[in-house]
Design an enzyme around this catalytic site. Structure first.
Site, PDB file in Angstrom:
ATOM      1  N   GLY A 180      61.071  29.830  34.094  1.00  0.00           N
ATOM      2  CA  GLY A 180      61.982  29.016  33.493  1.00  0.00           C
ATOM      3  C   GLY A 180      63.162  28.779  34.390  1.00  0.00           C
ATOM      4  O   GLY A 180      63.332  28.821  35.857  1.00  0.00           O
ATOM      5  N   VAL A 198      68.309  32.461  32.560  1.00  0.00           N
ATOM      6  CA  VAL A 198      67.328  33.239  31.991  1.00  0.00           C
ATOM      7  C   VAL A 198      66.872  34.301  32.793  1.00  0.00           C
ATOM      8  O   VAL A 198      66.476  35.369  32.635  1.00  0.00           O
ATOM      9  CB  VAL A 198      66.370  32.479  30.950  1.00  0.00           C
ATOM     10  CG1 VAL A 198      65.512  33.547  30.022  1.00  0.00           C
ATOM     11  CG2 VAL A 198      67.003  31.738  29.927  1.00  0.00           C
ATOM     12  N   GLY A 199      66.460  33.499  34.124  1.00  0.00           N
ATOM     13  CA  GLY A 199      65.975  34.674  35.162  1.00  0.00           C
ATOM     14  C   GLY A 199      66.619  36.050  35.318  1.00  0.00           C
ATOM     15  O   GLY A 199      66.253  36.892  35.622  1.00  0.00           O
ATOM     16  N   GLU A 245      59.645  32.736  38.696  1.00  0.00           N
ATOM     17  CA  GLU A 245      59.503  31.265  39.021  1.00  0.00           C
ATOM     18  C   GLU A 245      60.504  30.288  38.817  1.00  0.00           C
ATOM     19  O   GLU A 245      60.535  30.211  37.358  1.00  0.00           O
ATOM     20  CB  GLU A 245      58.114  30.693  38.610  1.00  0.00           C
ATOM     21  CG  GLU A 245      56.869  31.611  39.345  1.00  0.00           C
ATOM     22  CD  GLU A 245      56.757  31.501  40.655  1.00  0.00           C
ATOM     23  OE1 GLU A 245      57.451  30.406  41.386  1.00  0.00           O
ATOM     24  OE2 GLU A 245      56.108  32.197  41.619  1.00  0.00           O
ATOM     25  N   CYS A 265      59.284  21.602  37.511  1.00  0.00           N
ATOM     26  CA  CYS A 265      60.221  22.211  38.427  1.00  0.00           C
ATOM     27  C   CYS A 265      60.326  21.932  39.727  1.00  0.00           C
ATOM     28  O   CYS A 265      60.904  22.198  40.655  1.00  0.00           O
ATOM     29  CB  CYS A 265      59.956  23.740  38.139  1.00  0.00           C
ATOM     30  SG  CYS A 265      58.222  24.134  38.835  1.00  0.00           S
TER      31      CYS A 265
END
Length: 514
Positions: free
Chosen positions: A188, A192-193, A210, A244
């Site tokens: 994501g 948020v990572g 990722e 992505c």
């Protein structure tokens, strides 16, 4: 006790029985996952159509086809991947058994993404199952239809205790992250990572992130610009730009900018017709929040191609932007949509400088016929991957590790790399309770003489494979010497001559291996 906590406890209890460890069981679960994909192909396609407006063929091509390949690879290679891996020894351990043994980590949390809700959620699951883990599967709530199908149908094929599906939004994900896992695999955004990594750190849990970022695409003025633009157009606008590893922006010299725009415009028409809004293979933005975000990113830039939109349908046409600078709004965050800015640079020197002044991207694209230029870009930049003269296709190569570096992520997966990522590579050394006189050098008192012997035995590395080849060569040399002495070799018998020839050929071959 929350639903999420109970689910994790049940998965850990099931893992602790050892049920997931035998290779036969892992293969059975992988085959069940493959059966799920093939039998539920229509359910998956219908869900993705509702979520992203993607066609059934597009779903198979970009979601399930690669997933099937990963599963089949894992089934075929699992015995090899899970086997003990011998390592080089030193003289001190020459008589010992020394190897690396992959073992399961335990309970893995997989948090999927909405842009490819099946591929990026279930491919890590393939690695988790192959490595012998339990796994909690958390699909993205943004792709709600795919999430619902996964929750309803996947438990009909996989072990419900070892591989449960947990649905929900932010609160459910936060509750999951409060639990202790043995690994967290997140796909994501970088924002948020950070949250995922912070939550995992409380339990000292390792993570695979990722993420993404702004993947640059440099076009050399001397390359085949028509071919380059064709491949860039495909890579950028597939899945409506919500990929992505899509090219985020183009870097090129001012002298070719107008031609790049025209070539991309022609390719958009070829791929998606005059009216992409009505074309089956051109999807939609996932929701109105992201639609409004993307429309806002165009502010301050000149629309060279496209620009049309329909908020009620979450539709944005394939769009090319020019008169863009590094300070433009569209360059402040990952685009993740069908907008392609073009930034002009004086040449490869400025392009490399522009790239290195920003966060490390998930992938760097370069289009050039000049191998030296390509190798220079490789040498002077850093990115999760580098792809020359094409887009996206490195994702299809299971032998390549897929992952980012720095801001674009950490860790990797696909094929053996995913298996290793979700395994503990355990160092094993088995010594016999013999030869104690040989071991005396390590016991006190530590004299100069003992130190000298220790330096010799510990610092001298042995290549066991090379020793084996040398032993085979010696054995064949002895055999050849024996054959030469046999008087029957003087005979004209073709059988005897054949034996002699085979021996000599074998001897010559082994000498090349030493």
């Amino acid at each position: 006790m929350s639903r999420e906590q109970l689910t994790v406890q049940r998965a850990r209890k099931s893992f602790q029985t050892g049920k997931s460890k035998p290779l036969e069981y892992r293969i059975h679960q992988l085959k069940s996952l493959l059966r799920f994909i093939t039998e539920r192909r229509r359910d998956i396609a219908d869900a993705v159509k509702k979520d992203l407006g993607k066609s059934a063929n597009g779903t198979e091509l970009f979601e399930t086809l690669g997933l099937e390949g990963e599963i089949k690879l894992a089934i075929g290679k699992l015995a090899e991947w899970a086997a003990p891996r011998p390592v080089e020894k030193n003289l001190f351990t020459i008589s010992d058994e020394v190897y690396v043994q992959p073992e399961p980590l335990g309970v893995v949390l997989i948090i999927g993404a909405w842009n490819y809700p099946w591929a990026v959620t279930l491919q890590p699951l393939v690695a988790a199952i192959a490595a012998g883990n339990a796994a909690i599967i958390k699909p993205s709530e943004v792709s709600s239809n795919s999430s619902k199908v996964m929750e309803e149908l996947l438990p009909q094929y996989l072990d419900k205790d070892l591989f449960p599906v947990v649905t929900g939004g932010v609160s459910e994900t936060q509750e999951l992250l409060k639990q202790r896992f043995d690994h967290v695999f997140y796909t994501g955004s970088s924002s948020v990572g950070r949250i995922v990594m912070e939550a995992a750190a409380r339990h000292l849990t390792p993570v695979t992130l990722e993420l993404g970022g702004k993947s640059p695409c440099y076009i050399d003025k001397n390359c085949d610009i028509s071919m380059a633009c064709r491949r860039i157009t495909w890579g950028k606008f597939v899945n409506c730009g919500q990929t992505c590893i899509a090219p985020d922006f183009v870097l090129c010299e001012p002298s070719i900018q107008s031609r790049v725009v025209e070539e991309i415009k022609k390719c958009i028409k070829e791929f998606y017709t005059e009216n992409p809004e009505t074309f089956e293979d051109y999807g939609r933005i996932i929701n109105q929040h992201h639609f409004k975000r993307l429309m806002g990113l165009m502010e301050g830039s000149t629309v060279a191609v496209g620009g049309g939109s329909d908020e009620s349908q979450c539709y944005i046409a394939p769009t090319v932007l020019q008169d863009v600078t590094g300070e433009s709004k569209v360059m402040k965050e990952e685009i993740f949509g069908p907008l392609l800015p073009i930034i002009t640079v004086s040449g490869v020197d400025e392009a490399i400088q522009f790239i290195n002044e920003r966060e490390k991207p998930l992938v760097l694209y370069v289009f050039s016929n000049n191998d030296k230029l390509i190798k220079r870009v490789i040498a002077e930049t850093s990115s999760g991957a580098l792809l020359a003269n094409d887009c996206l296709v490195h994702f299809t190569v299971s032998a390549l590790p897929f992952g980012g570096v720095g801001y674009s992520g950490m860790g990797c997966y696909h094929g053996l790399h995913g298996f290793n990522q979700l395994s503990h590579l355990r160092s094993c050394l088995i010594k016999q309770l013999k030869m104690e006189a040989f071991n005396n050098m390590r016991y006190p008192p530590h004299t100069d003489k003992k130190l000298g012997w220790a330096r010799f035995f510990l610092l001298k590395q042995l290549n066991v494979g090379r020793l084996r080849r040398m032993a085979l060569l010696a054995a064949l040399a002895g055999l050849a010497a024996f054959v030469v002495q046999v008087k029957h070799l003087k005979s004209t018998c073709p059988v005897h001559r054949g034996i002699k020839g085979i021996t000599l050929i074998s001897l010559m071959y082994c000498s090349t291996l030493v």
